[in-house]
Design a protein around this motif. Structure first.
Motif, PDB file in Angstrom:
ATOM      1  N   GLU A  96      30.639 -38.816 -28.934  1.00  0.00           N
ATOM      2  CA  GLU A  96      30.337 -39.753 -30.307  1.00  0.00           C
ATOM      3  C   GLU A  96      29.134 -39.295 -30.944  1.00  0.00           C
ATOM      4  O   GLU A  96      28.226 -39.181 -30.148  1.00  0.00           O
ATOM      5  N   LYS A 158      30.903 -39.562 -40.921  1.00  0.00           N
ATOM      6  CA  LYS A 158      31.464 -40.798 -40.346  1.00  0.00           C
ATOM      7  C   LYS A 158      32.273 -40.220 -38.898  1.00  0.00           C
ATOM      8  O   LYS A 158      32.102 -40.678 -37.718  1.00  0.00           O
ATOM      9  N   ASP A 159      33.426 -39.515 -39.369  1.00  0.00           N
ATOM     10  CA  ASP A 159      34.562 -39.352 -38.038  1.00  0.00           C
ATOM     11  C   ASP A 159      34.744 -37.975 -37.962  1.00  0.00           C
ATOM     12  O   ASP A 159      35.678 -37.369 -37.071  1.00  0.00           O
ATOM     13  N   THR A 160      33.798 -36.965 -38.469  1.00  0.00           N
ATOM     14  CA  THR A 160      34.044 -35.589 -38.130  1.00  0.00           C
ATOM     15  C   THR A 160      32.825 -34.927 -37.747  1.00  0.00           C
ATOM     16  O   THR A 160      31.536 -34.986 -38.317  1.00  0.00           O
TER      17      THR A 160
END
Length: 238
Positions: A96, A158-160
């Protein structure tokens, strides 16, 4: 067979203590307490602790004490993978990234030199905490040229993962990276983000990423927890 010295025997006893009874990041008793517990001089205790430190079983934080290190086999090898995401994935750990800050500044001389930019050219400054299985592992500060990534923002990140974003959104492929590693002490602001004692041991990493066209797209300074990372190199003598 030669009889083991007092310090060797104590080293063996303390190795059992840190590997069988304590957990990573547990604090060891003081030299005085260990001296009283094992009925040996503080000098003998100090020699044994130095041996454990050299073997990677413990780490020290000035003013805080001595702590149990993560087992070497469980630490990530900073030289083993192209990116943190790939590295954690290979270890079957969930990676993460938490974006702490993203801002634009005129490139300081050192940053401009590393990115091959004119002094004062606009750069993104990206601060992130890299985590594995929700545990903070590394703090990174990345400098990226605004001219190449004009619309970079937190939403895109954010998610990549950054390198995936560069490829998918900008068509920029990272071809090679150049890294330098050196030992240091953890700065207080980084220690707070990583939940480790200030001035504990850390591994500093300088990374420069090159695209397939030979341009430099990223200059990153990282501080990695010494109890979570090792640097492993295999040499061949041909």
């Amino acid at each position: 067979m030669a009889k083991a010295s007092l310090s060797e025997r104590l080293t063996q006893e303390l190795e059992k203590l840190v590997t069988e009874q304590l957990r990573p990041n547990d604090k060891l008793p003081s030299e005085r307490a260990l001296s009283e517990q094992y009925h040996m001089s503080r000098n003998t205790v100090r020699v044994a602790l130095n041996q454990l430190f050299l073997r990677g079983f413990i780490y020290r934080s000035p003013g805080k004490g001595t702590f149990v290190a993560e087992p070497l086999d469980n630490r990530a090898d900073v030289a083993a993978a192209f990116s943190f995401t790939q590295q954690m994935g290979a270890m079957k750990r969930h990676p993460e990234s938490r974006v702490v800050a993203l801002r634009q500044i005129p490139a300081p001389p050192m940053v401009a030199e590393h990115l091959r930019l004119k002094h004062g050219a606009a750069v993104h400054v990206l601060d992130r905490v890299r985590m594995a299985d929700h545990e903070p592992m590394m703090v990174e500060r990345s400098y990226l040229p605004v001219a190449a990534l004009p619309d970079l923002d937190k939403a895109l990140l954010k998610d990549t993962p950054l390198y995936d974003l560069l490829q998918a959104h900008y068509g920029i492929h990272i071809d090679t990276v150049d890294e330098t590693f050196f030992a240091d002490l953890m700065a207080p602001e980084y220690a707070q983000l990583l939940n480790v004692p200030p001035n504990s041991a850390c591994l500093k990493i300088r990374r420069t990423a090159f695209t397939t066209t030979g341009d430099i797209i990223e200059y990153t300074l990282s501080a990695a927890r010494a109890d979570q990372f090792v640097y492993h190199v295999q040499h061949a003598n041909h």
